[in-house]
Design a protein around this motif. Structure first.
Motif, PDB file in Angstrom:
ATOM      1  N   ILE A  52      11.086 -11.249 -29.360  1.00 40.80           N
ATOM      2  CA  ILE A  52       9.639 -11.354 -29.519  1.00 40.80           C
ATOM      3  C   ILE A  52       8.982 -10.004 -29.250  1.00 40.80           C
ATOM      4  CG2 ILE A  52       7.559 -12.448 -28.589  1.00 40.80           C
ATOM      5  CD1 ILE A  52       9.372 -14.909 -27.985  1.00 40.80           C
ATOM      6  N   VAL A  53       9.392  -9.336 -28.188  1.00 40.14           N
ATOM      7  CA  VAL A  53       8.821  -8.035 -27.837  1.00 40.14           C
ATOM      8  C   VAL A  53       9.142  -7.000 -28.911  1.00 40.14           C
ATOM      9  CG1 VAL A  53       8.976  -6.150 -26.158  1.00 40.14           C
ATOM     10  CG2 VAL A  53       8.781  -8.501 -25.369  1.00 40.14           C
ATOM     11  N   LEU A  54      10.376  -6.991 -29.393  1.00 45.08           N
ATOM     12  CA  LEU A  54      10.751  -6.023 -30.427  1.00 45.08           C
ATOM     13  C   LEU A  54      10.004  -6.272 -31.730  1.00 45.08           C
ATOM     14  CD1 LEU A  54      14.593  -5.692 -29.824  1.00 45.08           C
ATOM     15  CD2 LEU A  54      12.808  -4.038 -29.282  1.00 45.08           C
ATOM     16  N   ALA A  91       6.395  -5.031 -31.214  1.00 44.45           N
ATOM     17  CA  ALA A  91       6.331  -3.569 -31.192  1.00 44.45           C
ATOM     18  C   ALA A  91       6.506  -2.989 -32.590  1.00 44.45           C
ATOM     19  CB  ALA A  91       7.396  -3.010 -30.252  1.00 44.45           C
ATOM     20  N   THR A  92       7.407  -3.552 -33.372  1.00 50.67           N
ATOM     21  CA  THR A  92       7.604  -3.075 -34.737  1.00 50.67           C
ATOM     22  C   THR A  92       6.357  -3.314 -35.573  1.00 50.67           C
ATOM     23  OG1 THR A  92       9.972  -3.530 -34.565  1.00 50.67           O
ATOM     24  CG2 THR A  92       9.060  -3.283 -36.771  1.00 50.67           C
ATOM     25  N   GLY A  93       5.770  -4.479 -35.478  1.00 50.06           N
ATOM     26  CA  GLY A  93       4.552  -4.780 -36.222  1.00 50.06           C
ATOM     27  C   GLY A  93       3.403  -3.878 -35.818  1.00 50.06           C
ATOM     28  N   PHE A 103       0.072   2.404 -40.980  1.00 49.97           N
ATOM     29  CA  PHE A 103      -0.783   2.130 -42.138  1.00 49.97           C
ATOM     30  C   PHE A 103      -2.207   2.613 -41.880  1.00 49.97           C
ATOM     31  CE2 PHE A 103       1.933  -1.597 -43.794  1.00 49.97           C
ATOM     32  CZ  PHE A 103       2.624  -0.741 -44.622  1.00 49.97           C
ATOM     33  N   GLY A 104      -2.704   2.424 -40.673  1.00 50.31           N
ATOM     34  CA  GLY A 104      -4.051   2.880 -40.338  1.00 50.31           C
ATOM     35  C   GLY A 104      -4.174   4.392 -40.415  1.00 50.31           C
TER      36      GLY A 104
END
Length: 71
Positions: A43-45, A48-50, A57-58
Motif C-alpha cells: 500500500i505504501v509503495l 508513493a509511486t502514484g 506530471f504536474g
C-alpha cells in the motif's frame, strides 16, 4: 509466513532481554508486527509511486505551459 516467524523470533528475543516475564507475548507482538509490515508495504509503495507520477506530471505541465498566456 516466514516474515511472521522472523517477527516472532525477533519479538521474543527483544521481550526476553527485558527479563520480566515469558517471551510468548513478545513473540505474538512480533508476529503481528511482521504481518502488518507485510500487509502495509504494498500500500505504501503504491501510494508513493502514484504521488511521484502525479508530481512529475504536474512539473511537466508547468514546464510546457509556463510560457503561454491564457487570454
Amino acid at each position: 509466513m516466514l516474515s511472521s516467524l522472523i517477527g516472532a523470533a525477533i519479538g521474543s528475543a527483544i521481550d526476553g532481554a527485558e527479563g520480566d516475564d515469558s517471551t510468548v507475548d513478545g513473540a505474538i507482538g512480533g508476529a503481528i508486527a511482521g504481518f502488518a509490515v507485510r500487509a502495509i508495504t504494498p500500500i505504501v509503495l503504491t501510494y508513493a509511486t502514484g504521488w511521484l507520477v502525479l508530481r512529475g506530471f504536474g512539473k511537466a505541465k508547468d514546464a510546457i505551459f509556463s510560457g503561454r498566456k491564457t487570454s
